[in-house]
Design a protein around this motif. Sequence first.
Motif, PDB file in Angstrom:
ATOM      1  N   SER A   7       0.922  -1.298  -0.126  1.00 11.72           N
ATOM      2  CA  SER A   7      -0.090  -0.048   0.171  1.00 11.72           C
ATOM      3  C   SER A   7       0.938   1.322  -0.014  1.00 11.72           C
ATOM      4  O   SER A   7       2.157   1.138   0.246  1.00 11.72           O
ATOM      5  CB  SER A   7      -0.755   0.058   1.153  1.00 11.72           C
ATOM      6  OG  SER A   7      -0.174  -0.038   2.550  1.00 11.72           O
ATOM      7  N   ASN A  11      -2.787   3.789   2.749  1.00 12.33           N
ATOM      8  CA  ASN A  11      -3.656   3.004   2.357  1.00 12.33           C
ATOM      9  C   ASN A  11      -4.882   3.688   1.173  1.00 12.33           C
ATOM     10  O   ASN A  11      -5.803   3.261   1.120  1.00 12.33           O
ATOM     11  CB  ASN A  11      -4.714   2.261   3.350  1.00 12.33           C
ATOM     12  CG  ASN A  11      -4.197   1.284   4.066  1.00 12.33           C
ATOM     13  OD1 ASN A  11      -3.183   0.621   3.732  1.00 12.33           O
ATOM     14  ND2 ASN A  11      -4.536   1.158   5.171  1.00 12.33           N
ATOM     15  N   GLU A  12      -3.954   4.692   0.713  1.00 17.91           N
ATOM     16  CA  GLU A  12      -4.563   5.411  -0.335  1.00 17.91           C
ATOM     17  C   GLU A  12      -4.944   4.321  -1.481  1.00 17.91           C
ATOM     18  O   GLU A  12      -6.018   4.523  -2.147  1.00 17.91           O
ATOM     19  CB  GLU A  12      -3.803   6.893  -0.866  1.00 17.91           C
ATOM     20  CG  GLU A  12      -4.223   7.383  -2.220  1.00 17.91           C
ATOM     21  CD  GLU A  12      -3.208   8.335  -2.466  1.00 17.91           C
ATOM     22  OE1 GLU A  12      -2.779   8.437  -3.572  1.00 17.91           O
ATOM     23  OE2 GLU A  12      -2.710   9.196  -1.804  1.00 17.91           O
ATOM     24  N   GLU A  13      -3.899   3.627  -1.791  1.00 19.42           N
ATOM     25  CA  GLU A  13      -4.053   2.505  -2.672  1.00 19.42           C
ATOM     26  C   GLU A  13      -3.537   1.310  -2.192  1.00 19.42           C
ATOM     27  O   GLU A  13      -2.555   1.147  -1.494  1.00 19.42           O
ATOM     28  CB  GLU A  13      -3.352   2.683  -4.041  1.00 19.42           C
ATOM     29  CG  GLU A  13      -3.744   3.991  -4.831  1.00 19.42           C
ATOM     30  CD  GLU A  13      -3.160   4.041  -6.304  1.00 19.42           C
ATOM     31  OE1 GLU A  13      -3.168   3.239  -7.006  1.00 19.42           O
ATOM     32  OE2 GLU A  13      -2.371   5.079  -6.356  1.00 19.42           O
ATOM     33  N   ILE A  15      -2.413  -2.877  -3.068  1.00 22.97           N
ATOM     34  CA  ILE A  15      -2.517  -3.890  -4.069  1.00 22.97           C
ATOM     35  C   ILE A  15      -2.416  -5.323  -3.065  1.00 22.97           C
ATOM     36  O   ILE A  15      -1.423  -5.420  -2.379  1.00 22.97           O
ATOM     37  CB  ILE A  15      -1.346  -3.733  -4.919  1.00 22.97           C
ATOM     38  CG1 ILE A  15      -1.581  -2.623  -5.766  1.00 22.97           C
ATOM     39  CG2 ILE A  15      -1.060  -5.326  -5.751  1.00 22.97           C
ATOM     40  CD1 ILE A  15      -0.271  -2.403  -6.720  1.00 22.97           C
ATOM     41  N   GLU A  73      -7.900  -8.135  -9.389  1.00 22.38           N
ATOM     42  CA  GLU A  73      -8.210  -6.848  -9.668  1.00 22.38           C
ATOM     43  C   GLU A  73      -7.459  -6.290 -10.771  1.00 22.38           C
ATOM     44  O   GLU A  73      -7.912  -5.185 -11.354  1.00 22.38           O
ATOM     45  CB  GLU A  73      -7.914  -5.966  -8.439  1.00 22.38           C
ATOM     46  CG  GLU A  73      -9.075  -6.175  -7.182  1.00 22.38           C
ATOM     47  CD  GLU A  73      -8.824  -5.433  -6.031  1.00 22.38           C
ATOM     48  OE1 GLU A  73      -8.314  -4.301  -6.238  1.00 22.38           O
ATOM     49  OE2 GLU A  73      -9.273  -5.811  -5.032  1.00 22.38           O
ATOM     50  N   ALA A  82       1.444   0.141 -11.934  1.00 22.54           N
ATOM     51  CA  ALA A  82       1.149   0.568 -10.628  1.00 22.54           C
ATOM     52  C   ALA A  82       2.345   0.618  -9.649  1.00 22.54           C
ATOM     53  O   ALA A  82       2.535   1.762  -8.854  1.00 22.54           O
ATOM     54  CB  ALA A  82      -0.029  -0.277  -9.798  1.00 22.54           C
ATOM     55  N   TRP A  86       3.894   4.020  -8.059  1.00 22.99           N
ATOM     56  CA  TRP A  86       4.090   4.405  -6.849  1.00 22.99           C
ATOM     57  C   TRP A  86       5.661   4.909  -6.320  1.00 22.99           C
ATOM     58  O   TRP A  86       5.895   5.891  -5.849  1.00 22.99           O
ATOM     59  CB  TRP A  86       3.799   2.967  -6.109  1.00 22.99           C
ATOM     60  CG  TRP A  86       2.567   3.025  -5.921  1.00 22.99           C
ATOM     61  CD1 TRP A  86       1.576   3.462  -6.424  1.00 22.99           C
ATOM     62  CD2 TRP A  86       1.896   1.659  -5.029  1.00 22.99           C
ATOM     63  NE1 TRP A  86       0.339   2.906  -6.091  1.00 22.99           N
ATOM     64  CE2 TRP A  86       0.532   1.888  -5.216  1.00 22.99           C
ATOM     65  CE3 TRP A  86       2.408   0.797  -4.269  1.00 22.99           C
ATOM     66  CZ2 TRP A  86      -0.301   0.887  -4.558  1.00 22.99           C
ATOM     67  CZ3 TRP A  86       1.483  -0.021  -3.578  1.00 22.99           C
ATOM     68  CH2 TRP A  86       0.284  -0.008  -3.963  1.00 22.99           C
TER      69      TRP A  86
END
Length: 144
Positions: A7, A11-13, A15, A73, A82, A86
């Motif tokens: 993350s 926890n904005e995003e 995986i 997902e 992703a 990041w």
Amino acid sequence: MLQVFLSINNNEEIIQLPVPPEEYEVPSPWKNEQIDGLTQTLNLIGTRGLQSIEITSFFPAEGHDYPFLQSREMWGMEYVDAIERWRERRYPIRVVIVDESNKRKNVNLAVTIDNFVHGIKKDGDIHYTLQMSEFPFVSTKKRS
């Protein structure tokens, strides 16, 4: 059963890795120093070094819906994109490893991704290795 989550930014995003590694290690170094004296060697206790972790697994290509996948997902290069996005943000990443068979082995670390090696296999799946190092947050509070 092992589950691995990455993350960013509180926890904005998040995986969840679709295929967790079969195994992992978390070295916890200590920076001791040995000094040679006239008649003996001394070992001076230093400070704790940064922990590290390396994860090797694969991201399934689109259409490779294996029955053992823990997340559906994203597919293949979406994971790579992703993670690279990041890294470009230059924020620490949080890695959480949950081992339901042994709660004492759970990991929850803020880390930097030091190296991300990935490549496409013949079947289209993306094999990867993530090398990460602990990111200690610096406290500016005065100790009493």
